[in-house]
Enzyme design. Structure first.
Site, short mmCIF file in Angstrom:
data_model
loop_
_atom_site.label_atom_id
_atom_site.label_comp_id
_atom_site.label_asym_id
_atom_site.label_seq_id
_atom_site.Cartn_x
_atom_site.Cartn_y
_atom_site.Cartn_z
N ASP A 40 7.14 22.56 15.06
CA ASP A 40 6.93 21.50 16.05
C ASP A 40 8.09 21.58 17.06
O ASP A 40 9.27 21.49 16.69
CB ASP A 40 6.92 20.14 15.37
N ASP B 144 1.98 20.78 20.71
CA ASP B 144 3.21 21.57 20.58
C ASP B 144 3.46 21.95 19.14
O ASP B 144 4.59 22.17 18.72
CB ASP B 144 4.40 20.77 21.13
#
Length: 483
Positions: free
Chosen positions: A351, A394
């Site tokens: 992440d 993301d």
């Protein structure tokens, strides 16, 4: 290939049908010409016979003088095709139109002077010139129906042979003139001693008929003797012949033509060769079209296959990064787990730290560049057999397959952690990007994608909680190899 074979079969079948059609046309044309000759000969016989009516009435009345009879005979000779006309008495004494006396009792056809109806005969020796001839015998009947005399006419064989030779050369055909009893009256165009007719014609032709259901006797009985035109084929020895008949109605005779196959084939070729040329040209064009069709269809197939592969790739790929998309990533990892129940690997959940601030500060285009660059780097960092995908805005997943040594698992995970310490994006302005990583080990931390993902996410949460930009293993405190 199948289309080509089918096309060849169709063309061969078409050629056979065309050849048969032209054969029928040629034999029908020959039949028409023979029929015309037979009708012409029949009219000649009728005309010659009818011109004797007056002379027969004179002879029957008993009142005509010898001079009257001679005048009638001369008139008949002048207006008909006869080369000789005679007046014959019951005792077979005869006088011709020039008043020459004859004794007809010794001629081979003397039996005709016993008939009581108009009759037609053929003789090989007319007893006058020693030539063959057609004879028309016209009885002169008195009021009591008694024959008083005969008026006979002699016609040269040329009245029919000349016409028949104009149809087909005698080297290709001969003609049998047959009476109502199916007996051969004469042969025109070929000597009677020829091999073809050396034996009895009916016996020879019964064996020769190609049509198994049709014998010569059946043919002559049902068609020839009834004056019905018919085309049949016979093979006598090695020689094939077409049999074509036409009626001579006046004499109740028939002409049967025996035409060689060679002649029919020659005439068929006149029609068939242009058609064969056309078929060959058509075949070449058709073959070219088939080749073009195959080429086009092959191109379309390959293009479709490529397009399908491309579409399938797009359906499986994240368009921004070129990595596997969320669904494909999950399916590939699940497939590996199903196919390798005793395997070992590690699922790394990535992440990007503070990605919202990156977008807000540098713009969404730069944010996309961050994700795109990260995708390229991740591909180069791991093996082609490893599963790498983007599963969120993301958020990325890396699944390392077939890693059986926990030391390698730790090393590969740390490699990824170290990667982000130097990860920069931007060509002119280098921007450092960090990420938090959570890891779960298959099958130590789960036996399904869902379990591994959940546990890796839990580890990711720990990494973020500890200050981000670091790697955390699920239940690290329980894994001695991490200490």
């Amino acid at each position: 290939m199948a289309v080509g074979i089918l096309a060849i079969i169709c063309l061969v079948s078409f050629s056979i049908k065309i050849h048969k059609t032209f054969t029928n046309l040629v034999t029908a044309d020959i039949g028409s010409n023979i029929k015309y000759c037979a009708e012409a000969f029949s009219r000649t016989l009728e005309i010659n016979a009818n011109t004797t009516n007056f002379a027969c009435e004179q002879a029957a009345s008993g009142e005509a003088t010898e001079e009257d009879i001679l005048k009638s005979l001369k008139a008949i000779k002048q207006v008909t095709d006869s080369y000789q006309v005679m007046y014959v008495t019951a005792d077979k004494k005869a006088v011709d139109y020039e008043n020459v006396q004859y004794d007809m009792s010794s001629v081979e056809y003397a039996y005709i002077f016993e008939t009581e109806e108009r009759s037609y005969f053929y003789t090989e020796n007319d007893g006058l010139r020693g030539t063959e001839a057609f004879i028309i015998c016209n009885p002169a009947m008195d009021a009591n129906g008694k024959v008083k005399a005969y008026i006979i006419e002699f016609l040269p064989i040329t009245v029919i042979s000349n016409d028949l030779s104009g149809i087909i050369s005698y080297s290709y055909s001969f003609y049998a003139v047959m009476d109502s009893n199916n007996e051969v009256v004469t042969i025109v165009g070929r000597d009677k001693s020829s091999e073809f007719l050396r034996d009895d014609i009916a016996q020879r032709m019964d064996v020769a008929m190609d049509n198994d259901s049709l014998s010569w006797n059946v043919l002559t009985k049902n068609y020839i003797s009834k004056g019905i035109q018919k085309v049949e084929h016979a093979t006598v020895g090695s020689e094939g012949r077409y049999l074509i008949n036409a009626p001579i109605k006046a004499a109740n005779w028939n002409i049967v033509a025996f035409v060689r196959d060679a002649y029919v084939d020659y005439e068929v070729d006149k029609f068939n060769k242009p058609v064969e040329s056309l078929i060959i040209e058509f075949s070449c064009c058709f073959g070219l079209l088939v080749i073009v069709y195959i080429v086009i269809m092959t191109f379309i197939f390959l293009q479709t296959k490529e397009t399908k592969k491309e579409l399938e790739g797009k359906a499986e790929t994240d368009l921004l990064t070129g990595l596997n998309n969320k669904l494909t990533t999950e399916l590939k990892i699940a497939d590996y787990i199903r196919e390798n129940p005793n395997g070992q690997g590690v699922l790394l959940l990535i992440d990007v730290d503070n990605f919202k601030k990156v977008n807000d500060k540098m713009g969404h285009a730069f944010g996309d560049e961050v994700l795109r660059t990260l995708g390229v780097k991740l591909k180069s960092l791991f093996r082609s057999t490893d599963i790498i995908g983007r599963i969120g805005g993301d958020e990325f997943v890396v699944f390392l397959r077939d890693v059986n040594d926990v030391a390698i698992i730790v090393r590969e995970a740390r490699k990824l952690e170290n990667f982000f310490k130097d990860f920069q994006v931007g060509e002119y302005v280098k921007y450092s990007v960090t990420a938090s990583l959570g890891a779960s080990i298959y099958s130590m931390d789960g036996y399904s994608f869902e379990e591994l993902y959940k546990n890796a996410d839990s580890a990711l949460y720990d990494a973020k909680h500890k200050g981000k930009k670091q790697l955390a293993f699920y239940k690290a405190e329980e894994k001695d190899f991490l200490k």
